[in-house]
Design a protein around this motif. Structure first.
Motif, PDB file in Angstrom:
ATOM      1  N   ASP A  79       0.832  -1.214   0.000  1.00 50.47           N
ATOM      2  CA  ASP A  79       0.000   0.000   0.000  1.00 50.47           C
ATOM      3  C   ASP A  79       0.862   1.258   0.000  1.00 50.47           C
ATOM      4  N   ARG A  80       1.920   1.248   0.795  1.00 46.84           N
ATOM      5  CA  ARG A  80       2.812   2.413   0.851  1.00 46.84           C
ATOM      6  C   ARG A  80       3.560   2.600  -0.468  1.00 46.84           C
ATOM      7  N   VAL A  82       2.500   1.683  -3.484  1.00 52.34           N
ATOM      8  CA  VAL A  82       1.557   2.184  -4.497  1.00 52.34           C
ATOM      9  C   VAL A  82       1.285   3.669  -4.274  1.00 52.34           C
ATOM     10  N   GLU A  83       1.203   4.076  -3.023  1.00 50.69           N
ATOM     11  CA  GLU A  83       0.979   5.493  -2.720  1.00 50.69           C
ATOM     12  C   GLU A  83       2.171   6.335  -3.164  1.00 50.69           C
ATOM     13  N   ARG A  84       3.376   5.789  -2.983  1.00 52.07           N
ATOM     14  CA  ARG A  84       4.585   6.530  -3.353  1.00 52.07           C
ATOM     15  C   ARG A  84       4.828   6.496  -4.866  1.00 52.07           C
ATOM     16  N   PRO A  86       2.534   5.753  -7.935  1.00 52.99           N
ATOM     17  CA  PRO A  86       1.179   5.467  -8.454  1.00 52.99           C
ATOM     18  C   PRO A  86       1.162   4.526  -9.653  1.00 52.99           C
ATOM     19  N   HIS A  89       0.530   0.598  -9.322  1.00 55.23           N
ATOM     20  CA  HIS A  89      -0.795  -0.033  -9.251  1.00 55.23           C
ATOM     21  C   HIS A  89      -1.145  -0.690 -10.585  1.00 55.23           C
TER      22      HIS A  89
END
Length: 203
Positions: A79-80, A82-84, A86, A89
């Motif tokens: 999750d971290r 993918v957030e960092r 994008p 994903h």
């Protein structure tokens, strides 16, 4: 990470805490049956994600074919990541889709294809990552590294090593391939092999 030839970096049944991205070299993926028999389920290339779909434990063992370099990521950090990043994903979705396509192709390989079609499919599969365009027509010869043993190829194709060796010899006699040493093969007629892999017979 750097993993030496013959060493395993994923162990079937072990807790799946991490996933890996292959950044150099090749690896073979296999599972063991309760009686000790081995089934090779794939050969990983540079750029492949390994262990991504694992839940509590790994479903296969991954062994380095030659020296391998890897990036290791904890599942808990997806999750971290993918957030960092994008774009990751979309890459993960692409990997999941690719795994499904490979599974369907493998079911066809093991369920319906002859020994000749299976070996042709394997050779085409090995050429596809770098030379997909050359398989669509009668391109020039393609030389491929084959770091896996004939036994590995036989296990992957669901054939005996005798059948694999005999089929390699037939392909060589028919002018489809040439072999120098045990670790490479040259596809002399990539288009013909691609058609054979797809069940297309040329007149």
């Amino acid at each position: 990470m750097v993993v030496q030839a013959g060493r395993c970096f994923i162990q079937e049944g072990a807790p799946a805490h991490d996933f890996y991205v292959l950044t150099g070299g090749r690896a073979k993926l296999f599972s063991l049956m309760p009686d000790g028999r081995r089934q090779i389920v794939g050969f990983a290339e540079v750029g492949d994600f390994l262990g991504l779909a694992s839940s509590e434990s790994y479903a296969f063992t991954a062994e380095a074919l030659g020296e391998v370099t890897l990036c290791r990521f904890p599942h808990s950090a997806i999750d971290r990541l993918v957030e960092r990043f994008p774009r990751l994903h979309g890459r993960l979705q692409q990997e999941a889709s690719s795994e499904l396509v490979k599974m369907q192709a493998r079911l066809m390989l093991l369920g319906r294809k002859t020994a000749r079609e299976r070996l042709a499919s394997f050779l085409v599969e090995q050429a596809s990552p770098c030379c997909a365009h050359a398989l669509k027509d009668e391109h020039g010869p393609l030389t491929l590294p084959l770091p896996m043993s004939r036994t590995d190829i036989a296990d992957y194709l669901g054939l005996t090593i005798e059948t694999v060796s005999r089929t390699f010899s037939l392909f060589r006699k028919e002018g489809l391939i040439s072999i120098r040493g045990a670790s490479s093969v040259t596809l002399l007629s990539p288009g013909l092999l691609s058609d054979m892999a797809g069940g297309i017979k040329r007149s």
